[in-house]
Scaffold this motif. Structure first.
Motif, PDB file in Angstrom:
ATOM      1  N   LEU A   1     -22.875 -90.290  20.424  1.00 29.78           N
ATOM      2  CA  LEU A   1     -24.154 -90.980  20.568  1.00 29.78           C
ATOM      3  C   LEU A   1     -25.259 -90.082  21.103  1.00 29.78           C
ATOM      4  O   LEU A   1     -26.324 -90.548  21.480  1.00 29.78           O
ATOM      5  CB  LEU A   1     -23.985 -92.196  21.506  1.00 29.78           C
ATOM      6  N   GLY A   2     -24.985 -88.776  21.127  1.00 24.37           N
ATOM      7  CA  GLY A   2     -26.024 -87.860  21.577  1.00 24.37           C
ATOM      8  C   GLY A   2     -25.663 -87.178  22.890  1.00 24.37           C
ATOM      9  O   GLY A   2     -24.629 -87.454  23.513  1.00 24.37           O
ATOM     10  N   LYS A   3     -26.536 -86.289  23.339  1.00 28.65           N
ATOM     11  CA  LYS A   3     -26.281 -85.532  24.559  1.00 28.65           C
ATOM     12  C   LYS A   3     -26.338 -86.428  25.783  1.00 28.65           C
ATOM     13  O   LYS A   3     -27.181 -87.323  25.893  1.00 28.65           O
ATOM     14  CB  LYS A   3     -27.312 -84.406  24.691  1.00 28.65           C
ATOM     15  N   ASN A   4     -25.429 -86.187  26.701  1.00 28.71           N
ATOM     16  CA  ASN A   4     -25.418 -86.937  27.942  1.00 28.71           C
ATOM     17  C   ASN A   4     -26.586 -86.498  28.828  1.00 28.71           C
ATOM     18  O   ASN A   4     -27.089 -85.378  28.701  1.00 28.71           O
ATOM     19  CB  ASN A   4     -24.090 -86.685  28.671  1.00 28.71           C
ATOM     20  N   SER A   5     -27.006 -87.365  29.719  1.00 26.83           N
ATOM     21  CA  SER A   5     -28.063 -87.007  30.657  1.00 26.83           C
ATOM     22  C   SER A   5     -27.553 -85.942  31.626  1.00 26.83           C
ATOM     23  O   SER A   5     -26.465 -86.086  32.199  1.00 26.83           O
ATOM     24  CB  SER A   5     -28.507 -88.244  31.444  1.00 26.83           C
ATOM     25  N   ARG A   6     -28.319 -84.896  31.794  1.00 25.43           N
ATOM     26  CA  ARG A   6     -27.955 -83.866  32.768  1.00 25.43           C
ATOM     27  C   ARG A   6     -28.283 -84.367  34.167  1.00 25.43           C
ATOM     28  O   ARG A   6     -29.423 -84.778  34.442  1.00 25.43           O
ATOM     29  CB  ARG A   6     -28.704 -82.577  32.491  1.00 25.43           C
ATOM     30  N   THR A   7     -27.316 -84.330  35.032  1.00 26.97           N
ATOM     31  CA  THR A   7     -27.536 -84.773  36.408  1.00 26.97           C
ATOM     32  C   THR A   7     -27.080 -83.694  37.377  1.00 26.97           C
ATOM     33  O   THR A   7     -26.143 -82.927  37.099  1.00 26.97           O
ATOM     34  CB  THR A   7     -26.775 -86.082  36.709  1.00 26.97           C
ATOM     35  N   PHE A   8     -27.755 -83.630  38.525  1.00 24.64           N
ATOM     36  CA  PHE A   8     -27.432 -82.669  39.579  1.00 24.64           C
ATOM     37  C   PHE A   8     -27.166 -83.472  40.859  1.00 24.64           C
ATOM     38  O   PHE A   8     -28.079 -84.136  41.381  1.00 24.64           O
ATOM     39  CB  PHE A   8     -28.594 -81.696  39.820  1.00 24.64           C
ATOM     40  N   ARG A   9     -25.911 -83.446  41.319  1.00 21.36           N
ATOM     41  CA  ARG A   9     -25.585 -84.060  42.605  1.00 21.36           C
ATOM     42  C   ARG A   9     -25.506 -82.946  43.636  1.00 21.36           C
ATOM     43  O   ARG A   9     -24.664 -82.039  43.534  1.00 21.36           O
ATOM     44  CB  ARG A   9     -24.270 -84.821  42.523  1.00 21.36           C
ATOM     45  N   VAL A  10     -26.390 -83.007  44.614  1.00 17.72           N
ATOM     46  CA  VAL A  10     -26.552 -81.896  45.560  1.00 17.72           C
ATOM     47  C   VAL A  10     -26.344 -82.403  46.982  1.00 17.72           C
ATOM     48  O   VAL A  10     -26.935 -83.424  47.382  1.00 17.72           O
ATOM     49  CB  VAL A  10     -27.951 -81.264  45.434  1.00 17.72           C
ATOM     50  N   GLU A  11     -25.504 -81.721  47.730  1.00 18.29           N
ATOM     51  CA  GLU A  11     -25.350 -81.975  49.157  1.00 18.29           C
ATOM     52  C   GLU A  11     -25.877 -80.764  49.912  1.00 18.29           C
ATOM     53  O   GLU A  11     -25.511 -79.621  49.610  1.00 18.29           O
ATOM     54  CB  GLU A  11     -23.886 -82.226  49.513  1.00 18.29           C
ATOM     55  N   GLY A  12     -26.766 -81.026  50.862  1.00 14.20           N
ATOM     56  CA  GLY A  12     -27.371 -79.920  51.595  1.00 14.20           C
ATOM     57  C   GLY A  12     -27.772 -80.338  52.985  1.00 14.20           C
ATOM     58  O   GLY A  12     -27.391 -81.407  53.483  1.00 14.20           O
ATOM     59  N   HIS A  13     -28.584 -79.504  53.613  1.00 15.05           N
ATOM     60  CA  HIS A  13     -29.032 -79.810  54.972  1.00 15.05           C
ATOM     61  C   HIS A  13     -30.354 -79.094  55.231  1.00 15.05           C
ATOM     62  O   HIS A  13     -30.757 -78.209  54.464  1.00 15.05           O
ATOM     63  CB  HIS A  13     -27.981 -79.363  55.997  1.00 15.05           C
ATOM     64  N   ILE A  14     -31.016 -79.516  56.309  1.00 16.21           N
ATOM     65  CA  ILE A  14     -32.243 -78.844  56.730  1.00 16.21           C
ATOM     66  C   ILE A  14     -32.062 -78.351  58.152  1.00 16.21           C
ATOM     67  O   ILE A  14     -31.360 -78.947  58.972  1.00 16.21           O
ATOM     68  CB  ILE A  14     -33.476 -79.766  56.637  1.00 16.21           C
ATOM     69  N   LEU A  15     -32.717 -77.262  58.429  1.00 13.33           N
ATOM     70  CA  LEU A  15     -32.713 -76.658  59.757  1.00 13.33           C
ATOM     71  C   LEU A  15     -34.128 -76.201  60.086  1.00 13.33           C
ATOM     72  O   LEU A  15     -34.989 -76.130  59.214  1.00 13.33           O
ATOM     73  CB  LEU A  15     -31.760 -75.456  59.811  1.00 13.33           C
ATOM     74  N   GLY A  16     -34.348 -75.889  61.313  1.00  9.21           N
ATOM     75  CA  GLY A  16     -35.649 -75.332  61.685  1.00  9.21           C
ATOM     76  C   GLY A  16     -36.566 -76.401  62.252  1.00  9.21           C
ATOM     77  O   GLY A  16     -36.198 -77.117  63.197  1.00  9.21           O
TER      78      GLY A  16
END
Length: 401
Positions: free
Chosen positions: A46-61
Motif C-alpha cells: 500500500l505504499g511507503k510506511n511513514s518514517r518515524t523517529f523515536r528519540v530519548e534524550g536529556h537536557i543539561l545546563g
C-alpha cells in the motif's frame, strides 16, 4: 575521522538537547490477505510506511530556560527542523513528547520524543470541474430555449400564409444545417446520417409544424448530427457559427396589421431565435474544447460568444432563458481561456531591416522552430525576403516555455 566526530549536536527548532537512544522506523505499508483453502497469503503493498523517529534524550545546563524553550517548540503548530546526529537535518512533525523529572537527579531532565517525517498535504481536494459545469449550464440553456419555443410557436387556427411562412423557415434551417459542413473535414457515415435526417425533416415538415415540441426536438437532433459529422471541435464550431445569425425568410417584410400577420411575424422571430440560440449554446461547448495557439485567440473567441449570449439574453422575455444564458455566459468566462493550458501570448514586432524568416525566428526567440509559425501567421509569400518596416504578428515562444 572517528565515528563520534561525525555526529552533529541534536536540536529541535533550534533548541539543543542530548540524545541517549534513537529508534528509526520505515519500510512499506502492507495489508495481508489470507484466503480459505489457500496456503500462501497475499501481502498487498500500500505504499511507503511513514518514517518515524523515536528519540530519548536529556537536557543539561541552563535547566529552566532550556526546558521552557523546548516545551514551547514542541507545542508549536506545524513541521519543524530536527537535527539528528545519525540522520542529519529533517523536517518533522512532532508527536507526543514526555518530560520525566526526578528530584534526586536535580538539573537532569529526561525527554522522550516521537517525530514523524513531514510531507506535502496531498489529500484529495474537492474542486469544481469547470468543463462539467459549463456543459451542465449548456444543457440547461438548451432545455430552456426549447421550452420557450414549444410554448410560443404555433400555426394552429391561423391563415394559410402563416403555415407557408413557417414551412419556409423550417426548410431554410434544414438547408443551412446541411450546408454548414461545406469546406470542412467530414466523417462519411455521420454525414450520411445528417443528410438522411435533413431529408426526413423536409418531408415531414407539415406534420411537425402541428407539434412545436416534436419540431424543436427534430431540429436539435439535426444539430447534434451536424456536430457528429465533423471530426474536431474546431470544425464543429466553424459549422455552428454559420447559424449564429440565422434568418429563415431573409427577404420577407412582415407587417403586423392583423392577428394572423402578427402571428406570422412572431413565429418568424421565435423560430430564428431558437436556431440561433441552440447553435450558440452548442458553439460555447465546442469553443471550450478547441486547442488554441495563444491566449489572444482564445480570448477573442470567448468575447465573440459572450457578445452573442448577451444579445440573446437581452432579446428574450422568458426569465428562465434569460437566467440560463446568463449562467452559461459566466461559466464560459471561467473556462476560456483555460488557465491550465498555459497558452502563449501573441505580440507584434516591427522589422527595422529586410530579413530572412529563419534568421528572424532565431533573432526573436533563439528558436528556429518558430519560423513556420511566423510564415503561416502572417501569410508571408517570400520567407527569404521579408521587407523592413513590416509589422509581424508572432507567438512569443519564450513566454510559453
Amino acid at each position: 575521522m572517528a565515528w563520534r566526530d561525525r555526529l552533529r549536536p541534536a536540536s529541535f527548532r533550534g533548541i539543543p538537547f542530548f540524545i541517549d537512544t534513537s529508534q528509526f522506523t520505515t519500510g512499506r505499508r502492507v495489508q495481508l490477505h489470507e484466503f480459505p483453502d489457500r496456503d500462501n497469503p497475499f501481502p498487498e503493498d500500500l505504499g511507503k510506511n511513514s518514517r518515524t523517529f523515536r528519540v530519548e534524550g536529556h537536557i543539561l545546563g541552563d535547566y529552566w530556560a532550556t526546558k521552557d524553550s523546548l516545551i514551547e517548540a514542541c507545542e508549536q503548530e506545524g513541521p519543524g527542523e530536527l537535527i539528528h546526529p545519525y540522520y542529519g537535518t529533517r523536517q518533522v512533525q512532532v508527536g507526543p513528547v514526555s518530560f520525566d523529572e526526578d528530584t534526586l537527579e536535580g538539573q537532569f531532565l529526561k525527554v522522550t520524543f516521537l517525530f514523524y517525517e513531514a510531507g506535502d498535504n496531498r489529500f484529495p481536494k474537492a474542486v469544481d470541474d469547470k468543463q462539467v459545469l459549463l456543459e451542465n449550464s449548456a444543457d440547461a440553456s438548451l432545455a430552456a430555449v426549447k421550452d420557450d419555443f414549444d410554448n410560443n410557436f404555433t400555426i394552429l387556427g391561423f391563415a394559410g400564409f402563416v403555415v407557408d411562412t413557417a414551412r419556409e423557415a423550417v426548410n431554410a434551417a434544414a438547408d443551412a444545417i446541411e450546408q454548414a459542413t461545406e469546406g470542412l473535414v467530414q466523417t462519411i457515415e455521420e454525414i450520411a446520417d445528417l443528410a438522411f435526417s435533413i431529408r426526413n425533416l423536409k418531408a415531414e415538415v407539415n406534420d411537425l409544424l402541428q407539434s412545436p415540441q416534436l419540431l424543436s426536438q427534430r431540429l436539435l437532433d439535426s444539430l447534434e448530427l451536424l456536430e457528429g459529422a465533423l471530426g474536431t471541435p474546431e470544425g464543429q464550431l466553424r459549422a455552428n457559427s454559420t447559424l449564429f445569425t440565422f434568418v429563415g425568410n431573409a427577404d420577407a417584410d412582415f407587417v403586423r396589421t392583423t392577428p394572423s400577420r402578427i402571428r406570422q411575424a412572431d413565429n418568424e422571430e421565435i423560430f430564428n431565435n431558437f436556431i440561433r440560440r441552440a447553435a450558440i449554446i452548442k458553439g460555447v461547448v465546442q469553443a471550450s474544447e478547441v486547442d488554441y495557439d495563444s491566449v489572444q485567440s482564445a480570448t477573442a473567441q470567448r468575447e465573440e460568444l459572450v457578445d452573442l449570449l448577451e444579445e440573446q439574453s437581452l432579446n428574450t422575455t422568458d426569465d428562465t432563458v434569460f437566467q440560463s444564458l446568463g449562467n452559461l455566459n459566466a461559466q464560459l468566462v471561467e473556462v476560456l481561456p483555460d488557465v491550465d493550458a498555459e497558452l502563449p501570448n501573441i505580440k507584434t514586432v516591427q522589422l527595422t531591416a529586410t530579413n530572412h524568416s529563419l534568421a528572424l525566428a532565431y533573432d526573436l526567440f533563439e528558436n528556429p522552430e518558430a519560423e513556420q509559425d511566423i510564415i503561416d501567421r502572417n501569410g508571408i509569400r517570400h520567407p527569404g525576403f521579408i521587407l523592413g518596416d513590416t509589422e509581424l504578428e508572432v507567438v512569443d515562444v519564450r513566454a510559453s516555455s
